[in-house]
Design an enzyme around this catalytic site. Structure first.
Site, short mmCIF file in Angstrom:
data_model
loop_
_atom_site.label_atom_id
_atom_site.label_comp_id
_atom_site.label_asym_id
_atom_site.label_seq_id
_atom_site.Cartn_x
_atom_site.Cartn_y
_atom_site.Cartn_z
N GLU A 108 0.93 -1.18 0.13
CA GLU A 108 -0.23 0.11 -0.03
C GLU A 108 0.83 1.54 -0.09
O GLU A 108 0.57 2.98 0.87
CB GLU A 108 -0.76 0.25 0.91
N HIS A 158 -2.80 2.48 8.80
CA HIS A 158 -3.81 1.01 7.78
C HIS A 158 -3.97 -0.15 9.06
O HIS A 158 -3.12 -0.86 8.75
CB HIS A 158 -3.42 0.67 6.19
N HIS A 196 -6.92 -3.02 10.35
CA HIS A 196 -8.56 -4.00 9.73
C HIS A 196 -9.29 -4.18 10.75
O HIS A 196 -9.19 -5.04 12.06
CB HIS A 196 -7.70 -6.01 9.38
N HIS A 230 -12.84 -3.95 4.28
CA HIS A 230 -11.74 -4.08 4.23
C HIS A 230 -10.63 -3.83 5.69
O HIS A 230 -9.81 -4.36 6.31
CB HIS A 230 -11.51 -3.12 3.32
#
Length: 274
Positions: A117, A141, A143, A212
């Site tokens: 990413e 980032h 989850h 996501h």
């Protein structure tokens, strides 16, 4: 010269990745973090750098980040392993002076690349640097379980989703008055999802990837972690509220306005009216 493993940024990344794994947000190789560093912060550790750094072309040029340094989690690396072997799972890189590539100066001792990413991180860094006057240095980032769960049952619209989270916990409006942005579901690891995320980052320090995970930005690792942690806690509360039949009462618009006034923040107007 000092040993890089004892640096504040390596130790900070170890703590952040460990905390996130223990939260259950980063199973297997899920999640990624990038921390923008200043040249004077990495200079004391040059003796630990590779004599011949490996150069990698960027999939999308980033001239705005020319010569910038970043500490990044590696692609395919498990957060739970960072504290066991940071040199294998992290990477210190510098963007080239034309913004077309980057050099790997330390880390990834078994080979590999920074997070898949990276394009999303770099595009978001560019935007958050602009809107924060350079103070935002972290893109994170993960989850986050309950935020993902809510993306299946709530309307995927910035204002109403923000309002739901603000009502889930009193501190939320104070911690993220700019609300949460949402992008459509997209294939991860692409320049396209990076562009969409960066567009939302112009207005919001939190961006939801439906089904996501979540992206967060902040000045420090603690700030970015705390931002996501606060939103996820509210999402957990709302998941429980919905499972018990929904709200019977909640924080009103007038109360949210009073809260914003007390803590001197400017709340996202559309969320107040949602």
């Amino acid at each position: 010269m000092q040993a890089i493993l004892s640096s504040w940024f390596i130790q900070g990344m170890i703590k952040a990745t460990s905390d996130m794994w223990h939260k259950g947000w980063d199973e297997r190789n899920g999640g990624n973090i990038s921390l923008r560093l200043l040249a004077e912060e990495v200079e004391p550790y040059r003796r630990d750098f590779y004599q011949q750094p490996r150069k990698v072309e960027l999939t999308q040029p980033a001239p705005e980040l020319a010569n910038s340094w970043f500490l990044v989690t590696g692609s395919g690396k498990f957060f739970r392993n960072v504290e066991l072997n940071p040199a294998e799972n992290l990477v210190l890189l510098q963007v080239s002076n034309d913004g077309m590539a980057y050099d790997i100066h330390w880390g990834l001792t078994q080979g590999g690349l920074p997070t898949s990413e990276l394009a999303a991180h770099f595009q978001s860094h560019i935007v958050r640097m602009q809107v924060s006057g350079g103070t935002n240095r972290v893109i994170m980032h993960c989850h986050a379980t309950n935020l993902i769960a809510l993306s299946y049952v709530q309307k995927l619209e910035n204002a109403s989703f923000t309002r739901l989270l603000w009502e889930g916990s009193t501190e939320c409006l104070v911690v993220f008055p700019d609300g949460i942005g949402i992008v459509p579901w997209m294939v991860p690891g692409t320049d396209g999802i990076g562009t969409q995320t960066a567009e939302q980052m112009r207005e919001h320090s939190l961006v939801l990837w439906p089904f996501h995970g979540i992206f967060g930005s902040g000045p420090t690792l603690d700030d970015a972690f705390g931002l996501i942690d606060t939103a996820e806690k509210s999402a957990e509360i709302m998941v429980k509220v919905l499972s018990m039949g929904g709200k019977k009462q909640t924080i009103s618009r007038e109360q949210l306005i009073a809260l914003a006034a007390r803590f001197d923040v400017t709340p996202m107007a559309a969320a107040l009216d949602a």
